[in-house]
Design a protein around this motif. Structure first.
Motif, PDB file in Angstrom:
ATOM      1  N   LEU A 154       0.453  -1.534   0.059  1.00  0.00           N
ATOM      2  CA  LEU A 154      -0.252  -0.293  -0.141  1.00  0.00           C
ATOM      3  C   LEU A 154       0.387   1.106  -0.265  1.00  0.00           C
ATOM      4  N   ARG A 155       2.470   1.090   0.221  1.00  0.00           N
ATOM      5  CA  ARG A 155       3.537   2.552   1.086  1.00  0.00           C
ATOM      6  C   ARG A 155       3.034   3.017  -0.517  1.00  0.00           C
ATOM      7  N   PRO A 156       3.393   2.365  -2.264  1.00  0.00           N
ATOM      8  CA  PRO A 156       3.292   3.321  -3.049  1.00  0.00           C
ATOM      9  C   PRO A 156       2.601   3.758  -3.449  1.00  0.00           C
ATOM     10  N   LEU A 157       1.471   3.064  -3.318  1.00  0.00           N
ATOM     11  CA  LEU A 157       0.009   3.802  -3.418  1.00  0.00           C
ATOM     12  C   LEU A 157      -0.454   4.980  -2.964  1.00  0.00           C
ATOM     13  N   ALA A 158       0.234   5.193  -1.512  1.00  0.00           N
ATOM     14  CA  ALA A 158       0.101   6.438  -1.285  1.00  0.00           C
ATOM     15  C   ALA A 158       0.529   7.275  -1.292  1.00  0.00           C
ATOM     16  N   ALA A 159       2.278   7.172  -1.558  1.00  0.00           N
ATOM     17  CA  ALA A 159       2.982   8.427  -2.345  1.00  0.00           C
ATOM     18  C   ALA A 159       2.442   9.536  -1.869  1.00  0.00           C
ATOM     19  N   GLY A 160       3.059  10.758  -1.468  1.00  0.00           N
ATOM     20  CA  GLY A 160       2.560  11.798  -1.152  1.00  0.00           C
ATOM     21  C   GLY A 160       1.792  12.539   0.123  1.00  0.00           C
ATOM     22  N   LEU A 161       0.820  10.886   0.347  1.00  0.00           N
ATOM     23  CA  LEU A 161       0.477  11.331   1.787  1.00  0.00           C
ATOM     24  C   LEU A 161       0.983  11.566   2.828  1.00  0.00           C
ATOM     25  N   ASP A 162       0.593  12.743   3.712  1.00  0.00           N
ATOM     26  CA  ASP A 162       1.303  13.524   4.762  1.00  0.00           C
ATOM     27  C   ASP A 162       0.889  12.581   5.972  1.00  0.00           C
ATOM     28  N   LEU A 163       1.901  11.397   5.755  1.00  0.00           N
ATOM     29  CA  LEU A 163       1.691   9.941   6.386  1.00  0.00           C
ATOM     30  C   LEU A 163       2.472  10.014   7.941  1.00  0.00           C
ATOM     31  N   PRO A 164       1.992  10.189   8.925  1.00  0.00           N
ATOM     32  CA  PRO A 164       2.678  10.390  10.706  1.00  0.00           C
ATOM     33  C   PRO A 164       3.153   9.141  10.362  1.00  0.00           C
TER      34      PRO A 164
END
Length: 600
Positions: free
Chosen positions: A220-230
């Motif tokens: 999932l991390r590649p799909l969340a690229a650019g997400l402001d993840l804590p």
């Protein structure tokens, strides 16, 4: 492509009023399901079906536009016989739904109000269908025909083609609890798209699994690229409608209050809903996502169950232990899209509503690989452009058969027979051989199967998708355990052999193969009797070549009746097909088997 003669006048699906066309589509699918599940005999095309409804004191007269050997009848607009002079009054979907459902509820000993929910769903479906028709008619001709820039249908074109829905369901497009504005974005028929809603979850409350042992978060991390993840948190996706709904659930609200789960909102590029609504695809993404969606669609709330997602992972592991290699060697034109990983937040108790399955996505435009087309989308009827005339092609299948006929200098009927033979070779035969070799059976209904089309319009490859539909014949349990120790532990996979054959006879036999024959006939492409003889001949040859498939093929070829899911009765009874024991989730009926009458 020729159409059936103008039996009973112009096709009501082509009416210039989208509301009337949607109403006609709703009545036709309702009537088709009703006559199938009540065993009502349908007269020949050009005659009138008379439905006497004693519990309402009503009589409906329904023009028969096409009588199908497999049940895919075409009807005109019903009329209500007036009291007194016996004249005909117009009947719309609200009247027809109320009358038929009242007949069923009272006839089965229930009180009439028990059918109110089913009638409401029929009308909700009719309204949604009218919206789909109106919007599609407003598009340019090529776009409305469902073809991409190269003049050929793409994966998403076929997923977005089901404007009218399941041909044997009384409420195929009912979608309750969402606003029209939301459904604009969530509906594949309206070419909707939306960014995922994301949550940040503390690793301690993240659950899931994958077939290769990797953490689902890695996928999932590649799909969340650019997400402001804590820092230190794990991204968990959700459908935007679901994201709002789950926050009201006590278990999710508790995680949020404790700081273990943080809603981050919508972010990232747009994803496109496929025909199931809850599964989404992005043409540039390595995977598809099957999102949990508690909205009631047709008969069920589409909440992902952890048990079924665990089954998907186990099935991927089992396939990797030998069957996939065997398929590649024996049936190289067939593949299975695995639901090979899943993720959710919340470790205690049942589902939280944040369950997401991760699925293979080989259809990434421009990668040089053939694109799979949803079979339901290929067969889906479309309406005319809005001026009362028919469409250029009544379905994507019509365009494909036209290409086949032109490429091979065949008549439309001959091209249809060749199309069916190729379809069996790339899709049905591999499925039956997989069951014969390993005892692994699937639920290959039209929406769960895909085919690629060659330049000449013929099927060139086939795929199966969906982790919900895996069965292992009990007699083969020891073989599978030797192949993958622990394969059957902790998942609902093993079933009695006769039950497995019964379900495959429905999903592959009735829904898929007989449904395909019915679509060819209803679309005016070929005579169903001729296609049934082709189908019977191919299955008889397979029975001789695959002795281990004899139980299933004996049932398909020789049983006078087959068990068939009753979508109408399931809807009237208010059953959720995703809840409860697999043996009682839906109503099943006995359906006369047209293959017993077909002789080559």
């Amino acid at each position: 492509m020729t159409e059936h003669p103008g039996v009973h006048g112009p096709d009501p699906l082509d009416d210039s009023d989208a509301l009337r066309a949607g109403d006609a589509a709703a009545m036709e699918t309702l009537l088709r399901a009703y006559v199938r599940e009540t065993g009502t005999r349908v007269p020949e095309a050009g005659l009138v079906l008379v439905l006497e409804l004693p519990f309402s004191g009503l009589v409906l007269r329904v023009p028969v536009r096409y009588r199908s050997a497999t049940g895919w009848h075409r009807f005109g607009e019903p009329g209500l016989v007036a009291a007194g002079d016996g004249g005909l009054l117009p009947a719309d979907a609200s009247l027809v739904a109320a009358a038929l459902i009242r007949e069923t509820t009272l006839g089965r000993g229930a009180r009439p109000h028990h059918g109110a929910d089913a009638a409401a769903r029929v009308l909700n479906s009719a309204r949604r269908t009218a919206t789909h028709i109106e919007r599609r008619r407003a598009e340019a001709a090529d776009a409305a025909e469902g073809t991409g820039a190269q003049g050929r249908a793409t994966f998403l074109d076929s997923e977005q083609a089901l404007l009218l829905g399941h041909p044997f369901h009384p409420a195929p497009k009912s979608r309750e609890e969402a606003s029209d504005a939301e459904l604009d974005a969530y509906s594949p028929e309206l070419r909707g798209s939306f960014p995922l809603h994301w949550f940040a979850a503390h690793p301690g409350v993240v659950v899931g699994a994958s077939a290769d042992g990797r953490s689902p978060a890695e996928w999932l991390r590649p799909l969340a690229a650019g997400l402001d993840l804590p820092d230190g948190m794990v991204p968990v996706p959700a459908h935007p409608w679901q994201a709002r709904e789950v926050l009201a659930r006590p278990e999710v609200a508790g995680l949020v209050d404790d700081g273990l789960l943080r809603p981050l909102g919508a972010a990232g590029p747009a994803w496109y809903p496929t025909s199931s609504v809850r599964t989404v695809q992005r043409p540039d993404a390595e995977v598809m996502l099957k999102l949990s969606l508690g909205m009631r669609i047709t008969n069920s709330r589409r909440n992902n169950l952890r048990s079924e997602m665990s089954l998907g992972v186990r099935a991927a592991q089992l396939l990797a232990a030998g069957p996939l290699e065997w398929l590649r060697a024996e049936c190289p034109q067939f593949g299975i899209l695995r639901d090979f990983a899943w993720i959710s937040a919340g470790t205690e108790g049942a589902e939280t509503g944040l369950e997401t399955a991760v699925r293979d996505n080989p259809f990434r435009g421009g990668n040089g690989r053939a694109e799979g087309l949803c079979v339901a989308g290929l067969l889906a009827e479309r309406t005319g452009p809005g001026d009362g005339t028919p469409p250029r092609h009544r379905a994507l299948l019509c365009a494909a058969v036209e290409r086949t006929a032109r490429a091979h200098e065949l008549s439309t009927a001959e091209a249809s027979e060749r199309w069916l033979e190729r379809y069996l070779a790339v899709l049905a035969v591999p499925l039956i051989r997989l069951q014969a070799r390993y005892g692994i059976a699937l639920e290959p209904h039209h929406q769960n199967t895909l085919v690629a089309l060659a330049a000449d319009g013929l099927p060139s490859a086939g795929w199966y998708r969906d982790s919900q539909g895996y069965y292992l014949a009990e007699s083969r349990t020891a073989d599978i355990e030797r192949l993958l120790p622990g394969a059957t532990d902790g998942v609902q996979l093993v079933f009695d052999d006769a039950f497995v054959d019964e379900r495959v006879a429905y999903y592959l036999g009735i829904n898929n193969l007989l449904g395909l024959v019915g679509a060819f006939g209803a679309l005016g492409l070929a005579d169903e009797g001729d296609l049934l003889r082709v189908l019977r001949g191919e299955l008889e040859a397979l029975r001789r070549a695959e002795p281990a498939a004899k139980g299933l093929l004996d049932l398909l070829l020789d049983a006078p009746a087959l068990r068939c899911k009753g979508n109408y009765l399931t809807c009237v009874d208010g059953l959720d097909e995703l809840v409860g024991d697999i043996h009682t989730q839906s109503v099943y009926i006995d359906l006369p088997n047209p293959l017993t009458e077909a002789q080559r």
